[in-house]
Scaffold this motif. Sequence first.
Motif, PDB file in Angstrom:
ATOM      1  N   GLN A 246      39.239  48.005  49.100  1.00  0.00           N
ATOM      2  CA  GLN A 246      38.567  47.933  47.806  1.00  0.00           C
ATOM      3  C   GLN A 246      39.048  46.727  47.015  1.00  0.00           C
ATOM      4  N   ALA A 247      40.373  46.485  47.056  1.00  0.00           N
ATOM      5  CA  ALA A 247      40.918  45.323  46.357  1.00  0.00           C
ATOM      6  C   ALA A 247      40.353  44.027  46.937  1.00  0.00           C
ATOM      7  N   GLY A 248      40.221  43.987  48.268  1.00  0.00           N
ATOM      8  CA  GLY A 248      39.643  42.800  48.889  1.00  0.00           C
ATOM      9  C   GLY A 248      38.206  42.596  48.455  1.00  0.00           C
ATOM     10  N   SER A 249      37.447  43.702  48.388  1.00  0.00           N
ATOM     11  CA  SER A 249      36.058  43.598  47.933  1.00  0.00           C
ATOM     12  C   SER A 249      35.998  43.138  46.481  1.00  0.00           C
ATOM     13  N   ASP A 250      36.890  43.725  45.644  1.00  0.00           N
ATOM     14  CA  ASP A 250      36.918  43.312  44.223  1.00  0.00           C
ATOM     15  C   ASP A 250      37.296  41.839  44.103  1.00  0.00           C
ATOM     16  N   HIS A 251      38.254  41.407  44.932  1.00  0.00           N
ATOM     17  CA  HIS A 251      38.663  40.000  44.887  1.00  0.00           C
ATOM     18  C   HIS A 251      37.503  39.083  45.255  1.00  0.00           C
TER      19      HIS A 251
END
Length: 311
Positions: A246-251
């Motif tokens: 999720q953090a990668g997608s948000d980034h």
Amino acid sequence: MSEEAEGPEFEDAADELYGLHPDRFVPRRTELVKAARAVKDKETATAIGALRKPSLGAWLANVLARESPDEVGALEELGGQLRQAQETLSGDALRRLTSQRRELVGALVARARKLAREDGEKVGDSVARDLEQTIAAALADPEAARAFAAGRLTTALEPGAGFTGGSTARGAGGTTRRPPPRGSSSTRPAPRRREEPEPGPDEGPDPAEAERERAREAADRAVERAREQRDDTARAAERARHRAEQAGSDHDEAAAAAQSLRDRLERAEADETAAREALDAARQAAEEADTAADEARRALDQAEAERADLE
């Protein structure tokens, strides 16, 4: 004389224990061992005490074997057909049997999940994988299939390579007979009448056996705690992976938005530069126009003065 007064039979005790949820296994095993010792049946007490507590995956397989004996029993035949199709390189048969295998495995796992829910147990992914592994082992090895059908597994079965490998899992109870479905009494063997024990001195509890029992229970608790810790860490790792994804997608979204803003800023700066240059040019043109207007006014004044002198 009641059955309880006669003490438990080993086969009946094993059938009962491996139909219980793992949380209830050790307390009930202790009760059965004490009942056997109460009638001086040390051999049965020792045999029952040696029965190992099943893992959640093994318990789920045992419940499935008891509740769906026909489907579980079909695994041995289907595995044999798959091996034969593979050995004869029969592509059509192998495709048909593989499809049948996939449907049967899916149905068995779904059935097991439902049975577990009815017993108040939510089946996680790791337990479901253990059951799928056990089914795969039963398809790969007839001996594993018979151990599965007996409903007395203590650990998940592990399939060998392809459809010809063996099973490295441990069963329990020393028999491969299939236990009756849960709640059925018609197929359960009648209890054997035990001869009355010879009168003799009260031997009392065996200190060595009691110590072994305590050690076994402590080992069971340690294994259960380790298994729970393993499951907890696996779930924590899974949650961490999800958070990382999720953090990668948000980034990625933030980076795309930042790039869009940078592009817009560059265009705005270019527009601002062009507008400033246009403003400077307009001001310069205005100044030049003011100068030309002043010169025109002066020329007009000069012309009017010269005309007045001529009058």
